[in-house]
Design an enzyme around this catalytic site. Sequence first.
Site, PDB file in Angstrom:
ATOM      1  N   ASP A  13       0.818  -1.219   0.000  1.00  0.00           N
ATOM      2  CA  ASP A  13       0.000   0.000   0.000  1.00  0.00           C
ATOM      3  C   ASP A  13       0.849   1.266   0.000  1.00  0.00           C
ATOM      4  O   ASP A  13       0.490   2.275   0.609  1.00  0.00           O
ATOM      5  CB  ASP A  13      -0.963   0.012   1.202  1.00  0.00           C
ATOM      6  N   LYS A  16       1.622   2.001  -5.040  1.00  0.00           N
ATOM      7  CA  LYS A  16       2.155   1.413  -6.280  1.00  0.00           C
ATOM      8  C   LYS A  16       1.192   1.649  -7.433  1.00  0.00           C
ATOM      9  O   LYS A  16       1.610   1.946  -8.552  1.00  0.00           O
ATOM     10  CB  LYS A  16       2.407  -0.094  -6.101  1.00  0.00           C
ATOM     11  N   HIS A  43      -4.638  -2.620  -5.438  1.00  0.00           N
ATOM     12  CA  HIS A  43      -3.964  -1.435  -5.979  1.00  0.00           C
ATOM     13  C   HIS A  43      -5.013  -0.398  -6.349  1.00  0.00           C
ATOM     14  O   HIS A  43      -5.969  -0.706  -7.047  1.00  0.00           O
ATOM     15  CB  HIS A  43      -3.136  -1.788  -7.216  1.00  0.00           C
ATOM     16  N   THR A 194       3.688 -12.391   4.062  1.00  0.00           N
ATOM     17  CA  THR A 194       2.838 -13.075   3.094  1.00  0.00           C
ATOM     18  C   THR A 194       3.484 -14.419   2.722  1.00  0.00           C
ATOM     19  O   THR A 194       4.488 -14.826   3.318  1.00  0.00           O
ATOM     20  CB  THR A 194       2.567 -12.159   1.879  1.00  0.00           C
ATOM     21  N   ARG A 256      -9.959  -3.113   6.260  1.00  0.00           N
ATOM     22  CA  ARG A 256      -9.447  -2.945   7.624  1.00  0.00           C
ATOM     23  C   ARG A 256      -8.719  -1.616   7.782  1.00  0.00           C
ATOM     24  O   ARG A 256      -8.093  -1.130   6.847  1.00  0.00           O
ATOM     25  CB  ARG A 256      -8.435  -4.061   7.953  1.00  0.00           C
ATOM     26  N   ARG A 258      -5.762   0.683   8.611  1.00  0.00           N
ATOM     27  CA  ARG A 258      -4.315   0.454   8.567  1.00  0.00           C
ATOM     28  C   ARG A 258      -3.627   1.101   9.755  1.00  0.00           C
ATOM     29  O   ARG A 258      -4.035   2.174  10.197  1.00  0.00           O
ATOM     30  CB  ARG A 258      -3.735   1.040   7.276  1.00  0.00           C
TER      31      ARG A 258
END
Length: 339
Positions: A13, A16, A43, A194, A256, A258
């Site tokens: 985030d 990009k 994105h 991830t 959600r 951040r």
Amino acid sequence: MTCSILVGGAWGDEGKGKCITYLCDADKPDIIARAGVGPNAGHSVEFNGEKYGLRLTPSGFVHTGAKLMIGAGVLVNPDVIYKEFEDLKKYNVKERMHIDSRCAIINEDHLARDKNSEHLAKKIGSTGSGCGPANSDRVLRTIDLARDIPELEEYITDVSLEVNEAIDNGEDVFIEGSQGFALSLYYGSYPYVTSKDTTASTFAADVGVGPTKVDEVINVFKAYISRVGEGPFPTEMTQEEAESKGLEEYGVVTGRRRRIGHFDMELAKESCRINGATQIALTCVDRLFDCARVQNYDELSQETKAFIENIQNETGVPVTIISTGPDLKDTIDLRKELL
Ligand code: GTP
Ligand code: IMP
Ligand code: MG
């Protein structure tokens, strides 16, 4: 001929989406290929007054002269692709899309295992998009590939072959990474990461391009940092401080809230080093300093310039793109001066 890879410098985030659309609109590459994990990405693209939230389609779709590709390393959820074909109809995304036959396919079982797993959904705070379970099945070699799905037949190609032939023919190729350096399975804050490495070298491998073919690695940072999901965050500020600075953010995929923090120079240095960055793109500078929509470096305040020059000096990488708003036009492009 240029082969560029764009990567996220922190926890995703970083903006990009905006940087990719700006660069693809400005440079008009022949092929825009998506690398990265899969539809866990979100994105944001704002173009001609419209907003799009993309999960698999390359954010460079706004350049309608480009072929759009999804590399073999990327997980594909066909339902996500079909929805984006509908949403992006006026850009002929469906007609321009090429998916590698070796992409692994996310199914209902992966989605359920991601959402219902205490470990993934609660402890790690995954996006629930099925990526972790799908990559684990891929490692176990039980997952279906795109070549096994008849409905995808018309989009199937050999992305690696097409991209390498384009490079050999002197065409321009733009490779879009997703997520961010600090979410890398190898280099991030494990286990709060991830399900794959998210550095430039892996993004090259995702589309089947060797390291000797890559000319530019553009590392994207926000002027502050955000993180969604669990895990360490050394420069995190309190919610109250973030609110007082007007830095509230919500996730594109999950909605959600951040977590927000100050720019982290140590993270930036490590991220530039491991990505082999040749350029930095710095976004949301207008949210930290008073420079909304400024398009000329000379119009930035001394304080803003000092912030940018400090990043450049500490990382040793030129800050070539400075974003001062969501629209493509809100960009200071210093590539001619600095490269
Ligand atoms: P990636 O996941 O890195 O692609 O980031 P993203 O595109 O998902 O970014 P995010 O969802 O955080 O988007 C935040 C919002 O900020 C989007 O609406 C963008 O259009 C917008 N945005 C991007 N760059 C800038 C900028 O320089 N200034 C401002 N004010 N907004 C921006
Ligand atoms: P997963 O990739 O869905 O398994 O999620 C693992 C972690 O990575 C969670 O903390 C997610 O919030 C985070 N994550 C994955 N993709 C992105 C992204 O595109 N942006 C921000 N965070 C992400
Ligand atoms: Mg995002």
